[in-house]
Design a protein around this motif. Structure first.
Motif, PDB file in Angstrom:
ATOM      1  N   ASN A 299       0.824  -1.197   0.000  1.00  0.00           N
ATOM      2  CA  ASN A 299       0.000   0.000   0.000  1.00  0.00           C
ATOM      3  C   ASN A 299       0.866   1.257   0.000  1.00  0.00           C
ATOM      4  N   PHE A 300       1.968   1.240   0.750  1.00  0.00           N
ATOM      5  CA  PHE A 300       2.897   2.362   0.675  1.00  0.00           C
ATOM      6  C   PHE A 300       3.485   2.471  -0.731  1.00  0.00           C
ATOM      7  N   GLU A 301       3.862   1.343  -1.308  1.00  0.00           N
ATOM      8  CA  GLU A 301       4.390   1.345  -2.670  1.00  0.00           C
ATOM      9  C   GLU A 301       3.377   1.962  -3.627  1.00  0.00           C
TER      10      GLU A 301
ATOM     11  N   ASN B  96      14.716   4.816  -8.417  1.00  0.00           N
ATOM     12  CA  ASN B  96      15.367   3.516  -8.250  1.00  0.00           C
ATOM     13  C   ASN B  96      14.646   2.594  -7.272  1.00  0.00           C
ATOM     14  N   ALA B  97      13.904   3.173  -6.329  1.00  0.00           N
ATOM     15  CA  ALA B  97      13.282   2.362  -5.275  1.00  0.00           C
ATOM     16  C   ALA B  97      11.993   1.687  -5.726  1.00  0.00           C
TER      17      ALA B  97
ATOM     18  N   ASP C 295      10.443   0.517   4.848  1.00  0.00           N
ATOM     19  CA  ASP C 295      11.419   1.469   5.370  1.00  0.00           C
ATOM     20  C   ASP C 295      12.842   0.931   5.252  1.00  0.00           C
ATOM     21  N   HIS C 296      13.016  -0.367   5.462  1.00  0.00           N
ATOM     22  CA  HIS C 296      14.344  -0.974   5.321  1.00  0.00           C
ATOM     23  C   HIS C 296      14.825  -0.853   3.877  1.00  0.00           C
ATOM     24  N   TRP C 297      13.964  -1.204   2.936  1.00  0.00           N
ATOM     25  CA  TRP C 297      14.344  -1.128   1.528  1.00  0.00           C
ATOM     26  C   TRP C 297      14.667   0.309   1.122  1.00  0.00           C
ATOM     27  N   LEU C 298      13.841   1.273   1.497  1.00  0.00           N
ATOM     28  CA  LEU C 298      14.086   2.662   1.117  1.00  0.00           C
ATOM     29  C   LEU C 298      15.409   3.166   1.692  1.00  0.00           C
TER      30      LEU C 298
END
Length: 333
Positions: free
Chosen positions: A86-88, A176-177, A191-194
């Motif tokens: 959902n954030f994505e 890129n994210a 948050d970890h991925w970002l």
């Protein structure tokens, strides 16, 4: 960054976007959060409230809480994806004219100068976080300080120091994210991925400024981590997750799950960085050497030794990797 404004010797970005993920929000906590965002001293933003189902209810609440405030826009979907996707989904609606992006949960409380304190740091860093108080929903202060710590790139790869609702970052990070890497695992965290992606592109920073209250309640999707060793609680949680993600709570299932929680998610992130960033990027090389499909054990254990020594990797996290390593050895043959 475009259109910088002078502020205290630093550059402060102007217009940005706040992405707030909503799912069946508690009315009173949602009011506290939206009103705190509306009162920000840096008010040049668009707040995208992305409803993960229940569009009508969320729209009604937003109209009631911030009536007539055109900075708030509700984006609704019938399909429930969960907080990660959902954030994505919400981030794909960030306008290209935005200079910065902030993430928001639906049930925290932002201090009115949060954006004013954090945004100037984006002149030097791709992604920035502050600190928070941890508060119960009845107002009791559980922790006066979250104590997030700046870590090396690989130590951050092992143990995340960033909480989504505390983040602000340059809009260019999304080039890129997005899309987020995929892994059907509870370790799949936006948050970890970002933070990892931002660090690979430049630098990240945790500043020692209290910028909000992080409200803990019975319906938190991801709450503040419990500190210390809790073997019985950890085992019960492992059985529960193994039943959900591996189909059974057997020892073998728990071992596979633990490998997924440790090595698996880091391998997914390392592979995603390798696919999206130039091979000449030094941090991509570090990530794939330590966490890729054919990672080397020497650099990996060096990461853990340094992290344990400087406190950016906790003993419980190291033990999780030790258990997951049993499966990793077998997997590697």
């Amino acid at each position: 960054m475009a259109n910088p404004h002078a502020q205290g010797g630093q550059t402060s970005p102007g217009f940005g976007a706040i992405v707030l993920a909503a799912y069946k929000p508690d009315r009173s906590l949602f009011r506290i959060q939206l009103e705190s965002i509306a009162r920000q001293t840096h008010g040049d933003f668009l707040c995208l409230v992305t409803a993960d189902g229940g569009l009508g209810e969320v729209e009604e609440l937003v109209r009631e809480i911030v009536p007539g405030d055109t900075r708030f826009k509700v984006i609704g979907f019938d399909e429930r994806l969960g907080f990660y996707r959902n954030f994505e989904r919400g981030l794909t609606f960030v306008p290209e004219t935005a200079e910065w992006v902030a993430l928001s949960d639906q049930d925290d409380y932002w201090y009115e100068d949060k954006l004013s304190k954090l945004l100037p740091h984006l002149a030097d860093h791709v992604l920035v976080s502050g600190q928070a108080r941890v508060v119960s929903d009845d107002g009791e202060v559980l922790e006066a300080w979250t104590g997030r710590t700046n870590a090396s790139f690989l130590n951050l790869f092992v143990q995340n120091q960033f909480t989504g609702g505390l983040l602000v970052f340059r809009r260019s990070l999304l080039d890129n994210a997005l899309p987020f890497p995929r892994m059907d695992s509870p370790s799949e965290l936006h948050d970890h991925w970002l933070a990892v992606c931002a660090y690979a592109l430049g630098s990240v920073r945790i500043v020692d400024e209290l910028v909000q209250d992080y409200i803990q309640h019975g319906n938190n999707v991801v709450g503040e981590a419990v500190k210390g060793l809790h073997p019985i609680q950890s085992y019960r949680r492992a059985r529960e997750l193994a039943r959900r993600y591996e189909g059974s709570p057997t020892v073998a299932s728990i071992l596979r799950l633990t490998n997924s929680l440790s090595f698996g998610w880091r391998r997914v992130m390392a592979d995603a960085l390798a696919q999206r960033l130039p091979s000449s990027n030094a941090r991509v090389f570090q990530a794939t050497t330590a966490f890729g499909k054919r990672h080397a054990w020497g650099p990996l254990w060096h990461v853990f030794a340094s992290g344990l020594r400087n406190g950016t990797i906790s003993v419980p996290v190291a033990l999780t990797y030790a258990v997951g390593g049993l499966v990793e050895v077998l997997r590697r043959g």
